[in-house]
Design a protein around this motif. Structure first.
Motif, PDB file in Angstrom:
ATOM      1  N   ALA A  51     -15.045   1.755 -26.866  1.00 37.95           N
ATOM      2  CA  ALA A  51     -15.225   1.897 -25.847  1.00 37.95           C
ATOM      3  C   ALA A  51     -15.879   0.551 -26.472  1.00 37.95           C
ATOM      4  CB  ALA A  51     -15.566   2.400 -24.328  1.00 37.95           C
ATOM      5  N   HIS A  52     -17.301   0.378 -27.073  1.00 39.95           N
ATOM      6  CA  HIS A  52     -17.873  -0.489 -27.858  1.00 39.95           C
ATOM      7  C   HIS A  52     -17.057  -0.970 -29.013  1.00 39.95           C
ATOM      8  CE1 HIS A  52     -20.083   2.746 -25.274  1.00 39.95           C
ATOM      9  NE2 HIS A  52     -20.749   2.044 -25.184  1.00 39.95           N
TER      10      HIS A  52
ATOM     11  N   SER B 168       0.168  -1.006 -37.562  1.00 36.40           N
ATOM     12  CA  SER B 168      -1.473  -0.450 -38.158  1.00 36.40           C
ATOM     13  C   SER B 168      -2.622   0.350 -37.812  1.00 36.40           C
ATOM     14  CB  SER B 168      -1.883  -2.339 -37.757  1.00 36.40           C
ATOM     15  OG  SER B 168      -3.223  -1.780 -38.290  1.00 36.40           O
ATOM     16  N   MET B 169      -2.698   1.037 -38.294  1.00 37.42           N
ATOM     17  CA  MET B 169      -3.441   1.599 -37.919  1.00 37.42           C
ATOM     18  C   MET B 169      -5.413   1.187 -37.172  1.00 37.42           C
ATOM     19  SD  MET B 169      -4.265   0.455 -41.286  1.00 37.42           S
ATOM     20  CE  MET B 169      -4.518   1.451 -42.572  1.00 37.42           C
ATOM     21  N   PHE B 170      -5.441   0.160 -36.976  1.00 33.73           N
ATOM     22  CA  PHE B 170      -6.280  -0.607 -36.203  1.00 33.73           C
ATOM     23  C   PHE B 170      -5.906  -0.912 -34.864  1.00 33.73           C
ATOM     24  CE2 PHE B 170      -7.447  -1.235 -41.113  1.00 33.73           C
ATOM     25  CZ  PHE B 170      -8.028  -0.608 -41.226  1.00 33.73           C
ATOM     26  N   SER B 171      -5.471  -0.165 -34.398  1.00 27.57           N
ATOM     27  CA  SER B 171      -4.963  -0.681 -32.634  1.00 27.57           C
ATOM     28  C   SER B 171      -6.357   0.214 -31.806  1.00 27.57           C
ATOM     29  CB  SER B 171      -4.070  -0.930 -32.787  1.00 27.57           C
ATOM     30  OG  SER B 171      -3.456   0.315 -32.426  1.00 27.57           O
ATOM     31  N   ALA B 172      -6.859  -0.134 -30.483  1.00 30.31           N
ATOM     32  CA  ALA B 172      -7.234   0.769 -29.710  1.00 30.31           C
ATOM     33  C   ALA B 172      -6.201   1.821 -29.169  1.00 30.31           C
ATOM     34  CB  ALA B 172      -7.596   0.123 -28.310  1.00 30.31           C
ATOM     35  N   PRO B 173      -4.923   1.426 -29.387  1.00 31.70           N
ATOM     36  CA  PRO B 173      -3.923   2.463 -29.047  1.00 31.70           C
ATOM     37  C   PRO B 173      -4.098   3.740 -29.817  1.00 31.70           C
ATOM     38  CG  PRO B 173      -2.728   0.755 -28.090  1.00 31.70           C
ATOM     39  CD  PRO B 173      -4.324   0.702 -28.663  1.00 31.70           C
ATOM     40  N   MET B 174      -3.458   3.530 -31.360  1.00 31.65           N
ATOM     41  CA  MET B 174      -3.986   4.188 -32.581  1.00 31.65           C
ATOM     42  C   MET B 174      -4.815   4.916 -32.495  1.00 31.65           C
ATOM     43  SD  MET B 174      -2.103   5.579 -34.685  1.00 31.65           S
ATOM     44  CE  MET B 174      -0.857   4.779 -34.230  1.00 31.65           C
ATOM     45  N   VAL B 175      -6.638   4.038 -32.438  1.00 31.79           N
ATOM     46  CA  VAL B 175      -7.474   4.911 -32.726  1.00 31.79           C
ATOM     47  C   VAL B 175      -8.106   5.883 -30.824  1.00 31.79           C
ATOM     48  CG1 VAL B 175      -9.970   4.765 -32.516  1.00 31.79           C
ATOM     49  CG2 VAL B 175      -8.613   2.615 -33.423  1.00 31.79           C
ATOM     50  N   LYS B 176      -7.320   5.919 -30.383  1.00 33.82           N
ATOM     51  CA  LYS B 176      -7.464   6.472 -28.942  1.00 33.82           C
ATOM     52  C   LYS B 176      -6.429   7.721 -29.582  1.00 33.82           C
ATOM     53  CE  LYS B 176      -7.655   3.589 -25.266  1.00 33.82           C
ATOM     54  NZ  LYS B 176      -7.610   3.400 -24.252  1.00 33.82           N
TER      55      LYS B 176
END
Length: 407
Positions: free
Chosen positions: A196-197, A263-271
Motif C-alpha cells: 500500500a505504501h 519475479s519475486m518483486f510484484s504486488a501480487p507475489m508480495v501480498k
C-alpha cells in the motif's frame, strides 16, 4: 532411518536426536532450485529461463525447513540445563566457521581486484545485509564479485537469535503455537501495508526483511510442534498436508499469473505469493517427515541427500563468481552458429560451473565444516526431554523416530 507413523494409536512422534534422510534431500532440492535460478545460462525469453525465473522459491523452502528443524530442537530441549548456551554454541559451530572463511576469501579477492571496502561493508558481512542492501549504500565490493545472496543467511541468523528467547518465554506448547500464528499474521499484514505504501520505498523490501518473512519460518515451526504429539500426528494427516500443498501451489501459480512474470518483486507475489509459498512448503516438509508418502520417498533419493549434505557450502560459494560465469557464457554463446550449438554450450557451461561449485563445497565441508562439527560434542543436549516436551506431549516411541536439525 527415523520415521513417523500415522494414526492416533501409533504413538510415533518426532524429536531432534536423529535425522531424517528425506529432510536432507529436501534441503538438497532447495539448493538445486536456487542454483538453477541464479545460474540459468539462457536469456529471459527462453522457456527454460522462464521456469528458472520462478525458482527463487528455493529460498522460501530453506526458510520453512529451517523453522521446522530449529523450532523442533528448541521445543524438545526447553528447560534443560544450559538451554541457551548449548543451542547458540552448536549453531555457531555449524554456521560461522565456513561463513567466516568465505567472507575472508571475498575480502581478499576484492582487495586483489582493486576494491576498497567501506564502513557499510561491516553490517553486510555480519548478518545484517538484508537490512542495508536496499539502502543503496556503497560497500566497496567490485562488480566481478557477487555477495547479494548473503541476505537470506542474515534473515535466518536473526531468527535464530530471537526465536529461542520467544519460546523460552512462551513455555507451553499452546503458547508456542499461538506465537507462530501471531507471527504469521504479523508478517502477512506488514506485507499488505508495504504494498500500500510501495511508493515510499522499494517493493523488494518485504522480500528481504525478517518481520515480513516470518510466515515461512513460523509455519515450519508450527508443523514441527504439532508433529511432536500423537494427537497432532493424527490430526495433521497426509491427506490434510496434500490438500494444503495443493492450495499453496495454486496460490503461488495464481500470483505469478496475475503478475505476468516469475519475479519475486510484484504486488501480487508480495501480498499473496509469499504466504502461499509458506503454506506449500510447510506441507511439503510435513509430508517429507512421513516415510510412507511419495514426497518422502522422492526426497530420500541419494543425489538430493548428497546435495543436502553440502548445501551450505554450495549456497555460500555459488554466487560469488557468477559475474565471471555469466560473462563467459555470453561470450561463448555469441560464437555459436546454430540453435543446437547454442543450447549445448549453455548446458555445458551450467553443468561445468555447478560441478566446480560442488567440488569446492565438498572441500569446504571436509576441511572446514567437519572439523567444527566434531566440536559440537562438547555441547550436548541432555538425554532427558525438556520440560515443555515432557509436560505437553505424549511419550516418544523408543525405536528412533526423530529428527536432528542441528547437524
Amino acid at each position: 532411518m527415523a520415521t513417523i507413523e500415522d494414526g492416533p494409536g501409533s504413538g510415533r512422534t518426532l524429536n531432534h536426536r536423529r535425522r531424517l534422510g528425506s529432510l536432507d534431500g529436501l534441503r538438497g532440492l532447495a539448493a538445486l532450485m536456487v542454483l538453477c535460478h541464479h545460474l540459468c545460462p539462457f536469456p529471459g525469453g527462453h522457456p527454460v529461463a522462464m521456469v528458472c525465473a520462478t525458482l527463487w522459491l528455493g529460498v522460501d523452502l530453506f526458510f520453512v525447513l529451517s523453522g521446522f528443524l530449529i523450532t523442533g530442537v528448541l521445543y524438545d530441549t526447553l528447560g534443560q540445563k544450559g538451554f541457551f548456551r548449548v543451542f547458540y554454541a552448536r549453531r555457531a559451530l555449524r554456521l560461522i566457521p565456513l561463513y567466516g572463511v568465505v567472507v575472508a576469501m571475498v575480502i581478499a579477492l576484492n582487495a586483489a581486484m582493486g576494491g576498497r571496502l567501506t564502513v557499510w561493508a561491516v553490517p553486510y558481512f555480519v548478518y545484517a545485509s538484508n537490512i542495508v542492501r536496499d539502502m543503496g549504500l556503497p560497500i566497496g565490493v567490485v562488480p566481478r564479485l557477487d555477495v547479494s545472496h548473503l541476505w537470506s543467511l542474515a534473515v535466518e541468523e536473526q531468527f535464530y537469535l530471537l526465536w529461542p528467547l520467544a519460546m523460552f518465554l512462551a513455555r507451553t506448547r499452546a503458547r508456542v503455537l499461538w506465537l507462530c500464528g501471531a507471527g504469521v499474521m504479523l508478517s502477512v499484514g506488514l506485507r499488505f501495508v508495504a504494498v500500500a505504501h510501495a511508493g515510499s520505498f522499494a517493493l523488494g523490501t518485504p522480500y528481504f526483511e525478517l518481520p515480513m518473512r516470518l510466515d515461512g519460518l513460523l509455519l515450519g515451526g508450527a508443523v514441527a510442534v504439532v508433529l511432536r504429539s500423537r494427537e497432532g500426528v493424527a490430526r495433521l494427516s497426509a491427506a490434510w498436508l496434500y490438500a494444503a500443498m495443493a492450495a499453496g501451489a495454486l496460490g503461488v501459480v495464481t500470483s505469478f499469473a496475475v503478475a505476468g512474470h516469475g519475479s519475486m518483486f510484484s504486488a501480487p507475489m508480495v501480498k499473496y505469493g509469499y504466504g502461499s509459498a509458506a503454506v506449500l512448503f510447510a506441507a511439503v516438509v510435513g509430508l517429507a517427515a512421513r516415510s510412507e508418502t511419495l514426497v518422502a520417498r522422492g526426497c530420500n533419493q541419494q543425489m538430493l541427500r548428497t546435495l543436502g549434505r553440502y548445501s551450505y557450502g554450495l549456497y555460500l560459494i555459488h554466487l560469488i563468481a557468477r559475474p565471471w560465469y555469466l560473462e563467459t557464457v555470453a561470450r561463448l554463446q555469441g560464437r555459436c552458429s546454430g540453435a543446437l550449438a547454442y543450447d549445448v554450450v549453455s548446458v555445458a557451461m551450467f553443468v561445468g560451473y555447478v560441478a566446480w561449485c560442488f567440488g569446492v563445497s565438498v572441500l569446504c565441508y571436509e576441511f572446514v565444516e567437519r572439523r567444527f562439527l566434531r566440536r559440537k560434542g562438547r555441547f550436548r543436549y541432555s538425554e532427558e526431554r525438556g520440560t515443555m516436551a515432557a509436560r505437553e506431549t505424549e511419550m516418544l516411541f523408543q525405536n528412533g523416530a526423530a529428527i536432528d536439525g542441528t547437524t
